[in-house]
Design an enzyme around this catalytic site. Structure first.
Site, mmCIF file in Angstrom:
data_model
loop_
_atom_site.group_PDB
_atom_site.id
_atom_site.type_symbol
_atom_site.label_atom_id
_atom_site.label_comp_id
_atom_site.label_asym_id
_atom_site.label_seq_id
_atom_site.Cartn_x
_atom_site.Cartn_y
_atom_site.Cartn_z
ATOM 1 N N ASN A 18 0.849 -1.187 0.000
ATOM 2 C CA ASN A 18 0.000 0.000 0.000
ATOM 3 C C ASN A 18 0.891 1.245 0.000
ATOM 4 O OD1 ASN A 18 -1.610 2.233 0.947
ATOM 5 N ND2 ASN A 18 -3.161 0.761 1.565
ATOM 6 N N ASP A 40 -0.214 4.469 0.013
ATOM 7 C CA ASP A 40 -0.954 5.662 0.432
ATOM 8 C C ASP A 40 -0.079 6.684 1.155
ATOM 9 O OD1 ASP A 40 -3.199 4.475 -0.580
ATOM 10 O OD2 ASP A 40 -4.131 4.061 1.354
ATOM 11 N N HIS A 41 0.801 6.198 2.039
ATOM 12 C CA HIS A 41 1.526 7.136 2.892
ATOM 13 C C HIS A 41 2.657 7.864 2.165
ATOM 14 C CE1 HIS A 41 -0.769 6.528 6.463
ATOM 15 N NE2 HIS A 41 -0.670 5.221 6.332
ATOM 16 N N ARG A 58 3.246 18.909 2.138
ATOM 17 C CA ARG A 58 3.887 20.151 1.716
ATOM 18 C C ARG A 58 3.311 20.695 0.417
ATOM 19 N NH1 ARG A 58 8.982 21.280 4.126
ATOM 20 N NH2 ARG A 58 9.001 23.048 2.700
ATOM 21 N N HIS A 75 -5.784 3.482 -1.616
ATOM 22 C CA HIS A 75 -7.125 3.765 -1.089
ATOM 23 C C HIS A 75 -7.485 5.199 -1.445
ATOM 24 C CE1 HIS A 75 -9.926 3.769 2.738
ATOM 25 N NE2 HIS A 75 -10.539 4.205 1.647
ATOM 26 N N ARG A 100 -9.761 7.944 -0.764
ATOM 27 C CA ARG A 100 -10.736 8.340 0.253
ATOM 28 C C ARG A 100 -11.602 9.494 -0.231
ATOM 29 N NH1 ARG A 100 -10.529 7.078 5.702
ATOM 30 N NH2 ARG A 100 -9.064 5.414 6.234
ATOM 31 N N ARG A 146 -7.348 12.613 1.211
ATOM 32 C CA ARG A 146 -6.295 13.022 2.145
ATOM 33 C C ARG A 146 -4.902 12.540 1.728
ATOM 34 N NH1 ARG A 146 -7.743 9.571 7.524
ATOM 35 N NH2 ARG A 146 -9.795 10.495 7.081
ATOM 36 N N HIS A 147 -4.858 11.480 0.930
ATOM 37 C CA HIS A 147 -3.543 11.033 0.450
ATOM 38 C C HIS A 147 -3.612 10.735 -1.052
ATOM 39 C CE1 HIS A 147 -5.533 7.274 1.561
ATOM 40 N NE2 HIS A 147 -5.301 7.449 2.852
ATOM 41 N N GLU A 203 -8.702 0.193 -3.092
ATOM 42 C CA GLU A 203 -9.559 0.229 -1.909
ATOM 43 C C GLU A 203 -10.480 1.442 -1.975
ATOM 44 O OE1 GLU A 203 -7.234 0.201 1.637
ATOM 45 O OE2 GLU A 203 -6.682 -1.908 1.438
ATOM 46 N N THR A 243 -7.068 5.880 10.250
ATOM 47 C CA THR A 243 -6.963 4.781 9.307
ATOM 48 C C THR A 243 -8.188 3.907 9.498
ATOM 49 O OG1 THR A 243 -5.525 2.974 8.521
ATOM 50 C CG2 THR A 243 -5.638 3.321 10.908
ATOM 51 N N THR A 244 -8.412 2.959 8.614
ATOM 52 C CA THR A 244 -9.606 2.129 8.698
ATOM 53 C C THR A 244 -9.652 1.403 10.035
ATOM 54 O OG1 THR A 244 -9.496 1.825 6.306
ATOM 55 C CG2 THR A 244 -10.950 0.358 7.527
ATOM 56 N N GLU A 269 -10.787 -9.706 2.845
ATOM 57 C CA GLU A 269 -9.557 -9.300 3.516
ATOM 58 C C GLU A 269 -9.894 -9.212 4.998
ATOM 59 O OE1 GLU A 269 -6.403 -5.590 3.787
ATOM 60 O OE2 GLU A 269 -7.170 -6.195 1.821
ATOM 61 N N HIS A 327 -3.938 -4.832 7.716
ATOM 62 C CA HIS A 327 -4.103 -3.777 8.708
ATOM 63 C C HIS A 327 -3.296 -4.072 9.970
ATOM 64 C CE1 HIS A 327 -6.014 0.017 9.678
ATOM 65 N NE2 HIS A 327 -6.000 -0.382 10.923
ATOM 66 N N GLY A 328 -2.359 -3.173 10.252
ATOM 67 C CA GLY A 328 -1.558 -3.271 11.460
ATOM 68 C C GLY A 328 -0.385 -4.223 11.377
ATOM 69 N N GLY A 360 1.079 -1.555 4.297
ATOM 70 C CA GLY A 360 1.537 -0.263 3.809
ATOM 71 C C GLY A 360 2.427 0.487 4.769
ATOM 72 N N HIS A 361 1.852 0.943 5.887
ATOM 73 C CA HIS A 361 2.555 1.854 6.789
ATOM 74 C C HIS A 361 3.900 1.297 7.241
ATOM 75 C CE1 HIS A 361 3.314 4.018 10.636
ATOM 76 N NE2 HIS A 361 2.858 5.037 9.933
#
Length: 251
Positions: free
Chosen positions: A6, A8-9, A17, A42, A44, A48-49, A69, A99-100, A150, A194-195, A216-217
């Site tokens: 993922n 996204d980040h 910025r 994802h 959204r 936001r990203h 997503e 996050t979700t 998932e 997730h996580g 992802g993160h």
């Protein structure tokens, strides 16, 4: 097990910025070089990203499947039908969440969701639902036409981090194992996400019939220190190589 990365980040950093860099598309290509089996993003409601243009560029650029997503809204389902990614994962979405926070509520609005799934499948898109490790939710997912689930691993990851003994960890993984087995028995592809991070992801090797982990993160964070291709390689090893598989002790 396939690894979906993922990105996204990467877009989160770019948007902080208001710049054009770092590029989520460039990150996706680097993840591919590290062995990513698919790219997840994802889109959204509040953008936001990831932004609309990012999704189209990803679809046109990457050489691996795109897992898109989205929330099950008219806008997002129509957008997915337009760009036709390899897969769509329908997720719950709250504007204020970081996050979700959990799986889809499959006790309400199921008829609309069933119609959304049909629209997407009619376009040749593989449809996955983000659900809790709950047999009732998994059975509904299969009944309304999803091809994959998932399993939300966020609560499990949080609980695992608070444990102090290996026997406790082995007891904790059982619910995920049972959910994965049940999903397979329902004829669904089983994915997790997730996580998951470099401490806990190896436990996913213990889930029967689990085909894919979307992370992802943790990978983007690790990439700050070792680079994205290496971060992806390390995660793929954790979820696939037997030497990282948790071993039950005698306790």
């Amino acid at each position: 097990m396939r690894l979906g990365v993922n990105i996204d980040h990467v877009a989160t950093v770019r948007n902080a910025r208001g710049e054009s860099y770092p590029s989520p598309v460039q990150a996706a290509v680097m993840a591919e070089l590290g062995g990513a089996d698919n790219i997840t993003c994802h889109l959204r409601e509040d953008r936001r990203h990831i932004r609309d243009a990012d999704v189209r560029l990803l679809k046109d650029t990457i050489q691996v499947p795109l897992n898109f997503e989205i929330a099950a809204t008219e806008e997002m389902v129509a957008y997915a039908c337009d760009i036709v990614p390899h897969a769509v994962t329908l997720v719950p979405e709250k504007r204020q969440e970081l996050t979700t926070e959990g799986g889809l509520d499959l006790t309400e609005g199921v008829k609309k969701l069933e119609n959304d799934i049909k629209r997407l499948r009619d376009k040749g898109i593989l449809v996955s639902l983000f659900v809790e490790a709950d047999p009732k939710a998994i059975a509904v997912a299969a009944k309304i036409g999803a091809q994959a689930i998932e399993i939300h691993t966020g609560h499990w990851c949080t609980a695992l981090g608070k444990l102090r003994t290996t026997p406790e960890a082995w007891r904790l993984i059982k619910d995920l194992q049972d959910a994965a087995q049940f999903g397979h028995d329902q004829g669904l592809q089983v994915h997790v996400g997730h996580g998951l991070n470099y401490v806990n992801a190896a436990w996913m090797q213990l889930l029967p019939f689990c085909e894919e982990a979307n992370i992802g993160h943790a990978i983007i964070s690790r990439a700050l220190f070792v680079g994205l291709p290496q971060a992806v390689k390390e995660m793929k090893a954790l979820i696939n190589n037997v030497e990282h598989r948790p071993i039950r002790g005698n306790g």
